[in-house]
Scaffold this active site. Structure first.
Site, PDB file in Angstrom:
ATOM      1  CG  HIS A 121      13.255 -42.488  14.056  1.00  0.00           C
ATOM      2  ND1 HIS A 121      14.336 -41.657  13.893  1.00  0.00           N
ATOM      3  CD2 HIS A 121      12.521 -42.354  12.927  1.00  0.00           C
ATOM      4  CE1 HIS A 121      14.277 -41.050  12.728  1.00  0.00           C
ATOM      5  NE2 HIS A 121      13.176 -41.453  12.117  1.00  0.00           N
ATOM      6  CG  ASP A 122      16.485 -41.683  17.042  1.00  0.00           C
ATOM      7  OD1 ASP A 122      17.149 -42.456  17.759  1.00  0.00           O
ATOM      8  OD2 ASP A 122      16.304 -41.880  15.826  1.00  0.00           O
ATOM      9  N   GLY A 139      10.812 -37.574  13.730  1.00  0.00           N
ATOM     10  CA  GLY A 139      11.992 -38.106  14.384  1.00  0.00           C
ATOM     11  C   GLY A 139      12.873 -37.047  15.023  1.00  0.00           C
TER      12      GLY A 139
END
Length: 264
Positions: A121-122, A139
């Site tokens: 994520h991200d 992440g």
């Protein structure tokens, strides 16, 4: 019409350009957008708020747009955005973003991503990168343009990987990898600069010479980081053609948190 294999399941709400190809047994969710010329192989799952640009080639057995592996995630409307002309080989997993990281996982254009790559994520990936097999990003990792990750490279969360840098196979990154630097090891240590890669990308002899001097100042002169940055900033006087390269390095170093530091 869109060429969808009869065994594929595409939600009626998904938006696929008429030139998109979808392979057998692939599942595409309702909030997915896929642009012109993109091909999706068999046995893929594309879900979540996922936007995929034009002329991408997505091979079989990929999972794109699943929720983040973040225990804090609570069904917030986060996204995965993939640009144009990317090659995504088998068994890759790209997650959507999380509320704590801007809500977007983003991949740029013209990237070559080999098998078993994980983008958590991200993560923010630039353009023209190469991820060799089994490269793994935790992440919030940021990867600059033209970076090359060797097979089994692992990057700790929040690490930044600078433009034109390169990791050797099985490198483990706990610190930021500055632009142009080639590293190796567990944890990774700086070895040299990616001179051959720069030449292949059309860097002039003067620009390559400036990068060589940057390497000496950062890694061979026994200077503290602040002192090295001061000396690097003066290179624009002797190497004006490399002003953008010098500024990119200085900007990268200035944004590196002291508690993480750079690969040394």
């Amino acid at each position: 019409m869109t060429r969808i294999h009869p065994t594929a399941i595409v939600d009626p709400a998904a938006e696929l350009d008429s030139s998109v190809t979808v392979g057998a047994y692939t599942l595409i969710g309702p909030n997915v957008i896929i642009g012109a010329g993109t091909t999706v192989g068999p046995h893929c799952v594309i879900e979540g708020n996922t936007s995929i640009g034009c002329d991408n080639r997505i091979f079989q057995f990929n999972s794109l747009g699943a929720i983040p592996q973040d225990k804090k995630y609570d069904d917030e409307p986060c996204e995965l955005i993939i640009g144009d002309r990317n090659t995504i080989r088998e068994f890759c997993t790209f997650n959507i973003g999380s509320p704590g990281g801007g809500g977007v996982t983003r991949i740029g254009n013209d990237n070559w991503i080999m098998a078993y790559v994980h983008l958590a994520h991200d993560c923010l990936v630039g353009n023209h990168t190469i991820f060799a097999n089994n490269s793994q990003l935790a992440g919030h990792v940021v990867v600059g343009d033209w970076a090359i990750l060797g097979g089994f490279t692992v990057a700790h969360q929040f690490v930044r990987i600078g433009a034109h840098s390169m990791t050797a196979m099985c490198s483990l990154l706990f610190a930021d990898l500055p632009p142009f630097v080639m590293c190796q090891g567990q944890p990774a240590e700086a070895r040299t600069m990616n001179f051959e890669g720069l030449r292949r990308r059309g860097f002039s002899a003067e620009r390559v010479a400036a990068v060589r001097t940057i390497h000496k100042l950062l890694y061979r002169s026994n200077l503290a980081l602040d002192a090295a940055c001061t000396e690097i900033s003066r290179l624009t006087e002797s190497h004006p053609e490399a002003a953008a390269d010098v500024q990119m390095m200085l900007s990268f170093l200035e944004q590196t948190p002291p508690n993480r530091g750079i690969v040394r």
